[in-house]
Design an enzyme around this catalytic site. Structure first.
Site, PDB file in Angstrom:
ATOM      1  N   ASP A 176     -20.948 -12.160  23.904  1.00  0.00           N
ATOM      2  CA  ASP A 176     -20.089 -11.529  22.898  1.00  0.00           C
ATOM      3  C   ASP A 176     -20.131 -10.030  23.148  1.00  0.00           C
ATOM      4  OD1 ASP A 176     -18.574 -10.852  20.727  1.00  0.00           O
ATOM      5  OD2 ASP A 176     -19.997 -11.553  19.212  1.00  0.00           O
TER       6      ASP A 176
ATOM      7  N   CYS B  75       0.826  -1.205   0.000  1.00  0.00           N
ATOM      8  CA  CYS B  75       0.000   0.000   0.000  1.00  0.00           C
ATOM      9  C   CYS B  75       0.860   1.254   0.000  1.00  0.00           C
ATOM     10  CB  CYS B  75      -0.926   0.002   1.218  1.00  0.00           C
ATOM     11  SG  CYS B  75      -2.000   1.463   1.289  1.00  0.00           S
TER      12      CYS B  75
ATOM     13  N   CYS C  34      -3.544   0.028   8.688  1.00  0.00           N
ATOM     14  CA  CYS C  34      -2.703  -1.175   8.723  1.00  0.00           C
ATOM     15  C   CYS C  34      -1.365  -0.902   9.402  1.00  0.00           C
ATOM     16  CB  CYS C  34      -2.466  -1.692   7.300  1.00  0.00           C
ATOM     17  SG  CYS C  34      -3.958  -2.221   6.473  1.00  0.00           S
TER      18      CYS C  34
ATOM     19  N   CYS D 142      -6.913   1.566  -1.433  1.00  0.00           N
ATOM     20  CA  CYS D 142      -6.826   0.832  -0.171  1.00  0.00           C
ATOM     21  C   CYS D 142      -6.816  -0.653  -0.488  1.00  0.00           C
ATOM     22  CB  CYS D 142      -8.010   1.174   0.736  1.00  0.00           C
ATOM     23  SG  CYS D 142      -8.057   0.232   2.286  1.00  0.00           S
TER      24      CYS D 142
ATOM     25  N   CYS E 137     -13.355  -9.460  21.665  1.00  0.00           N
ATOM     26  CA  CYS E 137     -12.483  -8.707  20.762  1.00  0.00           C
ATOM     27  C   CYS E 137     -11.413  -7.964  21.540  1.00  0.00           C
ATOM     28  CB  CYS E 137     -13.307  -7.735  19.915  1.00  0.00           C
ATOM     29  SG  CYS E 137     -14.229  -6.516  20.893  1.00  0.00           S
TER      30      CYS E 137
ATOM     31  N   CYS F  30      -1.474   6.257   6.740  1.00  0.00           N
ATOM     32  CA  CYS F  30      -2.816   5.811   7.125  1.00  0.00           C
ATOM     33  C   CYS F  30      -2.813   5.244   8.541  1.00  0.00           C
ATOM     34  CB  CYS F  30      -3.290   4.750   6.133  1.00  0.00           C
ATOM     35  SG  CYS F  30      -4.927   4.082   6.508  1.00  0.00           S
TER      36      CYS F  30
ATOM     37  N   GLU G 209     -30.141  -7.811  23.543  1.00  0.00           N
ATOM     38  CA  GLU G 209     -29.366  -6.761  22.878  1.00  0.00           C
ATOM     39  C   GLU G 209     -29.955  -5.399  23.241  1.00  0.00           C
ATOM     40  OE1 GLU G 209     -27.098  -4.256  20.893  1.00  0.00           O
ATOM     41  OE2 GLU G 209     -26.602  -6.397  21.024  1.00  0.00           O
TER      42      GLU G 209
ATOM     43  N   TYR H  96     -25.663  -9.935  24.505  1.00  0.00           N
ATOM     44  CA  TYR H  96     -25.013  -9.001  23.574  1.00  0.00           C
ATOM     45  C   TYR H  96     -25.104  -9.582  22.155  1.00  0.00           C
ATOM     46  CZ  TYR H  96     -22.846  -7.747  28.077  1.00  0.00           C
ATOM     47  OH  TYR H  96     -22.618  -7.427  29.400  1.00  0.00           O
TER      48      TYR H  96
END
Length: 455
Positions: free
Chosen positions: A385, A74, A83, A163, A412, A80, A337, A316
């Site tokens: 989650d 890239c 990444c 991108c 995450c 940017c 949720e 969630y």
């Protein structure tokens, strides 16, 4: 920022990568976090901030490159904010992500005996995202840019040429929109003065069904020469399957509309995951890497070992993806949720797939667990989650009181997972292993799945 002077320039040997992707070095016994650099490199760096326990620095020059370094395809890498690890070999990215999971488990959760197998890498290292948000930004002399955030800058957008995260169609769309807005002289929104029209270009596309959505987010007002815009963008990018217009008059600079109009096509796209179909609207949440989401959920179900008699509580649940995929393997699913639009999308997706043994509750997880009669039913299995902040402490306490036999936790954020895992283990649960899954190559982000259970 400290003024650049010879006193601020130092040579460093990069030893490791930190949880946030920064390089780690030592200088006179003090830790230095560096923006840039890879393990094994000798670099020249500039100290930009000094603190009592550590310093912060930026890479100025690589003196001796690392064997782990690779070419970056890239042209915007380094500018940017996306990444951050594109210059690190992908196999090594996975190694460092696994190390970060282990570090969080041991250092934050004090969990020494949890197995962490190699990270499940993404089938696609590039062109894997199904959603990208590109921002319009005003500049000097009435000029504007259309692209992505510069690294470390929330108030600076650079002009994007290409991108490598989404698709060739996406790059053509960005180029078309930049040219169209310029030649039609459409005013771009100024985030400081809160005037102007064009705010965001959001592109969503599927991996299995070849559908492409263009979502133009503007300030409130009529779209200039709308019919001509629709005709020209469809001619320029014939792969488009729907076009929507979202209007947002809020000062907060987010690519979500307060009012939405379908300009052409059905107003949504449909993706397939593990044989099920999911309808995705402009503002709905969906896992950003479709192909890797299939592997994430397959990993989760492999750990869960669902049984036909299981009643499952899906906390969630978002737009209901996990519960809908699981429904034909268990007796019943109840999803919880907070976001109303997500619940509405979950109900639509359940009907779309003919899933009848699933229901949804809109509200806080802690309120459901405390007050709703359905929370008192016998759930052998619970799936959580949560967002990056992890579980609400009150909700976690109530979940422990619910005492399910097995608990599947998708995270995450390894740091908040480790915190919650320590509380669950203290409550009598076992956690033999967690499995990391890489959803976002070339970034420091990592997801993981862990199964807690009681003997």
């Amino acid at each position: 920022m400290t003024d650049p002077t010879p006193d601020n320039m130092i040579e460093l040997e990069i030893l490791d990568l930190a949880f946030d992707g920064k390089a780690v070095a030592h200088n006179d016994g003090k830790v230095v976090f560096v923006n840039g650099g890879l393990p094994g490199e000798r670099i020249e760096a500039e100290i930009i901030k000094r603190k009592r326990k550590y310093d912060q620095a930026r890479l100025v020059r690589i003196i001796e490159p690392s064997d782990l370094r690779t070419a970056t395809p890239c042209e915007h890498f380094g500018i940017c904010g996306g990444c951050t690890w594109q210059d690190l070999q992908y196999a090594q990215q996975l190694e460092f992500k696994r190390k970060q999971v282990i570090d969080c488990l041991q250092r934050l959760g004090h969990l020494e005996n949890v197995a962490v197998p190699p990270v499940l890498g993404s089938e696609r290292e590039f062109f894997y995202r199904n959603k990208m948000e590109f921002s319009f930004h005003t500049g000097a002399d009435s000029e504007f840019t259309l692209g992505l955030h510069a690294r470390g800058r929330f108030d600076d957008i650079f002009d994007l040429n290409a991108c490598h995260l989404q698709s060739e169609q996406s790059n053509r769309l960005v180029a078309f929109m930049r040219d169209y807005v310029r030649r039609e002289n459409i005013p771009v929104y100024d985030v400081k003065e809160h005037v102007g029209f064009m705010r965001f270009l959001v592109i969503r596309q599927t991996s299995r069904t070849n559908q492409l959505m263009v979502n133009v987010v503007t300030n409130f007002g009529d779209f200039p020469n709308l019919d001509r815009f629709i005709a020209e963008i469809r001619e320029a990018i014939p792969e488009i399957t729907t076009i929507v217009h979202n209007q947002n008059g809020q000062k907060s600079n987010i690519a979500v509309g307060e009012a939405e109009t379908v300009l052409w096509g059905p107003g949504y796209i449909e993706e397939e995951l593990l044989g099920r179909k999911f309808r995705i609207s402009a503002n709905s949440f969906f896992q950003t890497n479709s192909l890797q989401a299939e592997r994430l959920y397959s990993t989760a179900f492999d750990l869960l070992h669902p049984e036909p008699t299981d009643r499952v509580l899906d906390l969630y649940c978002g737009t209901g993806t996990i519960g809908i995929l699981l429904a034909d393997r268990v007796e019943a699913v109840v999803g919880v949720e907070l976001v109303g639009d997500a619940v509405a999308a979950a109900e639509k997706n359940a009907r779309l797939n003919g899933v009848e043994n699933i229901g949804f509750y809109q509200g806080h997880v802690k309120d459901f667990l405390r007050h709703d009669p359905r929370a008192q039913e016998n759930y052998r299995c619970v799936i959580v989650d949560p967002p990056r902040a992890g579980m609400n402490p009150k909700a976690l306490k109530q979940l422990i009181a619910l005492d399910p036999h097995k608990l599947l936790y998708i995270s995450c954020n390894p740091a908040t997972f480790a915190r919650d895992a320590a509380a669950l283990i203290e409550a009598g649960y076992l956690l033999p292993e967690v499995r990391p899954v890489d959803m976002f190559p070339h970034t420091m982000h990592i997801e993981l799945v862990g199964r807690f259970y009681k003997d």
